[in-house]
Design a protein around this motif. Structure first.
Motif: not given
Length: 341
Positions: A24-30, A76-86, A148-156
């Motif tokens: 699950x990928x979470x983005x805090x948008x504000x 592109x940057x957000x996609x890479x982080x949220x998908x754990x693909x750097x 990837x060793x964590x189930x959730x990615x969260x970006x603020x």
């Protein structure tokens, strides 16, 4: 010879289970000064979350000035982080992790632990004095593994203008993307921005009428309104008011985590208990340690009624949609017994 992941580092990371549910990928948008650092910490403290603080800052401030800070590069940057693909953003991450002014690596428990692990390794070929001396050729592997060793990615982030820009992430990536749209009473946001500019505490300081930029007020509320209307462009959307979180952080944390499918953890409770009743005059402007209930209404003693009235007029529709009550007089403004939320 290509170097591999140091064995001493993954020992600090949660083990991957073959039976774990999909990522699950979470983005805090504000927007700026809407309480996102506080809300972000509710995720940062969770051991099953890979938390990243304001990654889009690195695009605008990168020293080679070659990065496009428009939508495509941000996406592109957000996609890479949220998908754990750097792999495709590895040219940005070393600057992000090592900039001492911004201090990104200190704002994420996961990244801080990784950086400390590499400092302990004391590699001879690491550049001395780096805040996060992960060798550049290992950055993608190291960050990807920790993510990837964590189930959730969260970006603020406060640096994405349009919530609709996130639609391609949900469409193109195999992710369960959840968007948390954090909003704050525009009267509180403007007072907090003024306090930051003037290096003052926003719950005790008054400002002159000339301090408020009417264009900024209009832009803030138009942005909130536009993104409220475009919320349907993302599939999993949660609207969250900062005032609700500040007034009842434990209750709101339970609701938010449940809606995201994130199991509760005692580390989050501990952080809330230790960071919502702070006292003393030494609070830094970006600190998350404060009296959260006082934080909600501090603007009532920082702004004049004329200033508040101007904000209310320019933000009438936005405030109505979000359930923020107008004050009608100078006496009502400072009467803390009158509930505005």
């Amino acid at each position: 010879m290509r170097r591999s992941w140091p064995e001493s580092v993954p020992s600090d990371q949660p083990r991957i289970s073959a039976h774990r549910p999909p990522r699950t990928a979470v983005l805090i948008f504000t927007q700026m000064r809407s309480g996102s650092s506080f809300v972000g910490e509710l995720f940062n403290q969770h051991p099953d979350v890979f938390y990243v603080f304001e990654p889009l800052w690195a695009l605008k401030n990168h020293p080679n000035k070659t990065h496009d800070v428009s939508g495509a590069e941000q996406l592109r940057l957000l996609q890479g982080i949220l998908a754990c693909d750097f792999k495709n953003i590895v040219n940005v991450m070393p600057f992000y992790l090592n900039n001492k002014t911004f201090g990104a690596s200190t704002k994420s428990k996961v990244l801080l632990k990784l950086c400390k692990s590499f400092k302990k390794l004391a590699r001879n070929d690491s550049e001395p004095g780096l805040r996060c001396p992960i060798p550049e050729e290992l950055v993608a592997e190291v960050l990807g593994r920790a993510c990837r060793t964590r189930r959730f990615t969260v970006i603020k982030t406060i640096r994405l203008a349009n919530i609709s820009d996130l639609a391609p992430i949900e469409r193109d990536l195999d992710l369960d993307l959840r968007v948390v749209h954090l909003v704050r009473d525009p009267r509180g946001t403007i007072a907090s921005r003024l306090a930051l500019r003037h290096h003052r505490k926003d719950n005790v300081t008054t400002f002159s009428d000339d301090d408020i930029d009417e264009g900024e007020v209009e832009g803030l509320c138009e942005s909130i309104l536009r993104n409220l209307k475009n919320a349907t462009t993302v599939g999993h959307y949660t609207l969250l008011r900062f005032e609700d979180v500040a007034a009842s952080p434990v209750e709101q944390m339970r609701k938010l985590h449940k809606s995201l499918g994130l199991p509760l953890h005692k580390a989050v409770y501990r952080w809330i208990r230790g960071n919502t009743n702070a006292s003393g005059p030494g609070r830094a402007p970006f600190s998350t340690r404060r009296r959260s209930k006082e934080r909600v209404g501090g603007w009532r003693f920082a702004l004049s009624f004329a200033q508040v009235n101007m904000i209310q007029e320019k933000c009438r529709q936005t405030m109505s949609l979000l359930g923020y009550r107008h004050v009608r007089s100078a006496e009502e403004l400072v009467d803390a017994s009158i509930e505005l939320y």
